[in-house]
Design an enzyme around this catalytic site. Structure first.
Site, PDB file in Angstrom:
ATOM      1  N   GLU A 112       0.804  -1.226   0.000  1.00  0.00           N
ATOM      2  CA  GLU A 112       0.000   0.000   0.000  1.00  0.00           C
ATOM      3  C   GLU A 112       0.838   1.278   0.000  1.00  0.00           C
ATOM      4  O   GLU A 112       0.500   2.247  -0.689  1.00  0.00           O
ATOM      5  CB  GLU A 112      -0.966   0.011   1.188  1.00  0.00           C
ATOM      6  CG  GLU A 112      -2.141  -0.965   1.052  1.00  0.00           C
ATOM      7  CD  GLU A 112      -1.787  -2.388   1.444  1.00  0.00           C
ATOM      8  OE1 GLU A 112      -0.663  -2.602   1.939  1.00  0.00           O
ATOM      9  OE2 GLU A 112      -2.613  -3.296   1.256  1.00  0.00           O
ATOM     10  N   ASP A 146      -9.427   0.530   5.748  1.00  0.00           N
ATOM     11  CA  ASP A 146      -8.551   0.357   6.914  1.00  0.00           C
ATOM     12  C   ASP A 146      -7.076   0.368   6.480  1.00  0.00           C
ATOM     13  O   ASP A 146      -6.204   0.748   7.249  1.00  0.00           O
ATOM     14  CB  ASP A 146      -8.842  -0.979   7.601  1.00  0.00           C
ATOM     15  CG  ASP A 146     -10.320  -1.185   7.844  1.00  0.00           C
ATOM     16  OD1 ASP A 146     -10.746  -1.153   8.991  1.00  0.00           O
ATOM     17  OD2 ASP A 146     -11.070  -1.361   6.842  1.00  0.00           O
ATOM     18  N   HIS A 169     -11.191  -4.483   9.165  1.00  0.00           N
ATOM     19  CA  HIS A 169     -11.750  -4.393   7.810  1.00  0.00           C
ATOM     20  C   HIS A 169     -13.106  -3.693   7.794  1.00  0.00           C
ATOM     21  O   HIS A 169     -13.917  -3.931   6.918  1.00  0.00           O
ATOM     22  CB  HIS A 169     -11.923  -5.795   7.199  1.00  0.00           C
ATOM     23  CG  HIS A 169     -10.645  -6.473   6.844  1.00  0.00           C
ATOM     24  ND1 HIS A 169      -9.788  -6.967   7.777  1.00  0.00           N
ATOM     25  CD2 HIS A 169     -10.071  -6.738   5.638  1.00  0.00           C
ATOM     26  CE1 HIS A 169      -8.741  -7.527   7.182  1.00  0.00           C
ATOM     27  NE2 HIS A 169      -8.884  -7.393   5.888  1.00  0.00           N
ATOM     28  N   PHE A 218      -9.530  -2.224   1.272  1.00  0.00           N
ATOM     29  CA  PHE A 218     -10.344  -1.837   2.428  1.00  0.00           C
ATOM     30  C   PHE A 218      -9.797  -0.517   2.935  1.00  0.00           C
ATOM     31  O   PHE A 218      -8.584  -0.328   2.967  1.00  0.00           O
ATOM     32  CB  PHE A 218     -10.265  -2.893   3.544  1.00  0.00           C
ATOM     33  CG  PHE A 218     -11.003  -4.161   3.230  1.00  0.00           C
ATOM     34  CD1 PHE A 218     -12.300  -4.362   3.669  1.00  0.00           C
ATOM     35  CD2 PHE A 218     -10.392  -5.156   2.478  1.00  0.00           C
ATOM     36  CE1 PHE A 218     -12.985  -5.526   3.372  1.00  0.00           C
ATOM     37  CE2 PHE A 218     -11.072  -6.330   2.170  1.00  0.00           C
ATOM     38  CZ  PHE A 218     -12.378  -6.526   2.617  1.00  0.00           C
TER      39      PHE A 218
END
Lengths: 329, 327
Positions: free
Chosen positions: B60, B85, B129, B83
């Site tokens: 990420e 999160d 999540h 997600f």
């Protein structure tokens, strides 16, 4: 070109360019020494990170770049900016927080950038610029542009997750990027020998399936040669290279550093490997420079830095209205 | 007009833009043949190929940075995070780089990118999540933050986000993906910073975001039976925030409840409530401003506990009645 018995310069650079590089190394050194002086006197606020002693990697790596090529830099980035074509006056104005600075006085020492000239910016976050460089290289690949992106970072950055993620990404996509780790032996106070188990940071390249090259970061000719190969590889679509330039910062990490983590003897040993002095000797032996001419160059640069200071001092400060400009495009 | 789902609206907005503009591409984890964690990009790699529908490693921070760097150099990336999160891992690039680059560089350079990501609870995916972390990014000058609540809004707001020259965080609520509404086939843009009054009313204003818009509309329907007229304002974008529409609604009703799914403490509801209190609407308030938000706990797995974590229709109805009683 065979410069001396030991020194072979692989890419084709003109004599003028070779002299220019000598001048540029002095620009980098004298700029940072002037900044050091101003910080000591409390004339500039904030903080700064100086690259005195590391001039060969910035100048050597950028020697082969065109205006179209890009770089990303670090908190210790003044040298990279100069090597990529930034001028001392606008840089000094930035450090003075003036509107004529590269960032209109809003970036300061750690954020000098000149996007139009291919300098995508210094960075206050260790390893923060590495993914950005990969993105820049991705643009080149997707738009089928010929430029390469050079990504400068320090030894400390190679222990950040961003380094791993970004180098891997560049490797799997064969992106035209050159990762240049300036291993100046310390991440602030942390010796890289204690912070990484591998002997050479370049060894980490194997984990990404790309070439890793160890170079003498205080030898500009060697830096030019290894960069030449990496650029050729990048431009021909073969992907990234990790170059490790072994070097040393003569000054402390930032303006407030008692340097308790290293010895004065170690500092003296590295000062003997002064990259400017070594390059001067090569140029003199090659018959391209004389001691007199070398001194003339140094003095001219000294004057240039004084002029830059004058420019900065005479430049206007931002107005309070500037606080809220350029937050959004 | 035809009806399509929220998920299809998001995909359609991207596909239409990518057909027109070669600089737009999407990158993210499993967005290729898999079609993305929620299926939003399904079919896109077949149409646009792997160069423009770029399947990435699970990195990420790396892919966020690659998006920022490519935006800075002339592309207009859409980054999908599986997600919301996971934005924690990408935050350095969004907060320290993307949001600040233009300002730090004195107005030179821009970062036109959209980070799309599904947020919200209700799927039993538990604490890592299910979060709604939009207040974090709303706190950062330089970012814009969008939370569409309908398929129609999703398509128009995503078009505006893709056209914007700034980094935009685009939150898609995962429970809304399957909801449908009338959506024009052609491209259209809904300006960022323009709230939508989803239901007009006179007794009380509910400012609600994302899925809470629907819960508030349900509550309003129930309250109507008791003769209570509720106005539901959907800000649609929390940065920029359409303060005017909210203030005007509060001036009209004199009562306001702010509802979001995110944890109440430090949530965007506090910002909206404060904005109202500082505005000329304050003098029109007949009752204290009320906020409803998620509980001060991580999101639990057990379905009953999960439900109890976030405001539900009965909670909204109760809040409206309490507010009316205090007027």
């Amino acid at each position: 070109m065979q410069l001396t018995k030991e020194k072979l310069l692989i890419p084709d650079l003109s004599n003028d360019k070779l002299i220019d590089l000598y001048k540029q190394m002095w620009q980098i050194r004298l700029f940072d020494e002037k900044v050091d002086e101003f910080f000591a006197k409390g004339m500039i606020h904030g903080t700064t990170h100086l690259a005195v002693g590391q001039e060969a990697s910035a100048a050597g790596v950028c020697a082969l770049l065109t205006v179209e090529d890009k770089i990303t830099s670090t908190h210790r980035g003044h040298g990279h900016c100069i090597a990529k074509g930034a001028t001392a006056d606008k840089m000094m104005a930035e450090l003075f927080g003036r509107t004529t600075g590269y960032c209109k006085g809003k970036g300061g020492s750690m954020h000098i950038a000149d996007v139009e000239m291919g300098n995508l910016g210094a960075n206050g976050i260790v390893a923060g610029g590495i993914p950005l460089a990969v993105g820049s290289a991705l643009t080149a690949k997707m738009k089928k542009l010929d430029y390469v992106t050079v990504c400068f970072f320090g030894d400390g950055a190679t222990n950040e997750g961003s380094f791993h993620e970004a180098v891997n990404l560049a490797a799997i996509w064969d992106l035209p990027v050159i990762f240049v780790c300036e291993n100046n032996q310390y991440g602030m106070s942390g010796p890289i020998k204690e912070m990484a188990k591998v002997e050479h940071i370049a060894d980490r390249a194997g984990a990404y399936g790309i070439p890793g090259v160890v170079a003498d970061g205080n030898d500009i000719i060697e830096m030019i040669n290894v960069t030449d190969e990496a650029i050729n590889r990048a431009r021909s679509g073969k992907g990234p290279t990790l170059i490790e330039a072994k070097t040393y910062r003569w000054k402390g990490h930032s303006k407030s550093d008692a340097k308790k983590y290293r010895t004065r003897e170690e500092e003296q040993e590295w000062r003997k490997k002064d990259p400017i002095k070594r390059y001067k000797e090569v140029l003199i032996e090659a018959g391209l420079l004389t001691e007199e001419k070398a001194e003339e160059i140094r003095l001219a640069v000294k004057q240039e830095i004084e002029d830059a200071v004058k420019f900065a001092e005479e430049s206007p400060a931002p107005t309070l209205d500037d606080l809220l400009t350029d937050v959004y495009a | 007009m035809r009806e399509i789902t929220y998920l299809e609206a998001v995909r359609e907005a991207m596909s239409q833009e990518m057909r027109k503009n070669d600089d737009v591409y999407i990158l993210g984890e499993d967005i290729g043949v898999y079609g993305g964690a929620f299926g939003v990009t399904r079919g896109m790699i077949e149409e646009f190929g792997p160069e423009r529908v770029r399947n990435t490693p699970i990195s990420e921070a790396g892919i966020a940075g690659a998006a920022v760097g490519s935006a800075l150099t002339g592309m207009r990336p859409i980054l999908e995070l599986q997600f919301s999160d996971f934005i924690t891992i990408a935050l350095d690039q969004m907060v320290n780089q993307a949001a600040k680059i233009r300002y730090m560089y004195g107005g030179k350079g821009k970062v036109p990118m959209v980070l799309r990501t599904p947020s919200g609870s209700g799927t039993g995916a538990a604490a890592q999540h299910s979060q709604s972390l939009e207040a974090w990014v709303a706190h950062i000058p330089g970012l814009k933050v969008v939370q569409p609540s309908t398929a129609y809004d999703a398509k128009g707001l995503l078009k505006a986000a893709m056209d914007d020259d700034n980094p935009v965080i685009f939150y898609e609520h995962k429970l809304l993906y399957k909801t449908s509404s009338d959506v024009p086939e052609e491209e259209y843009s809904i300006p960022l910073g323009k709230a939508d009054i989803k239901r007009e009313g006179t007794d009380v204003t509910i400012v609600a975001t994302a899925i809470m818009v629907h819960k508030s509309l349900e509550a309003a329907k129930e309250l109507e039976k008791e003769g209570i007229s509720v106005e539901v304002v959907d800000p649609r974008t929390i940065v920029p925030l359409d303060e005017e529409t909210i203030v005007n609604s509060v001036k009209k009703t004199g009562k306001v409840i702010v509802v979001h799914e995110a944890v109440k403490r430090g949530g965007i509801g506090g910002e909206i409530a404060s904005m109202i209190a500082e505005s000329e609407a304050f003098d029109y308030l007949d009752a204290p401003i009320k906020r409803l938000g998620g509980a001060n706990s991580p999101i639990p797995y057990n379905p009953e506990l999960e439900k109890a974590h976030v405001p539900q229709v009965p909670d909204i109805i109760k809040a409206v009645k309490e507010t009316l009683n205090r007027a």
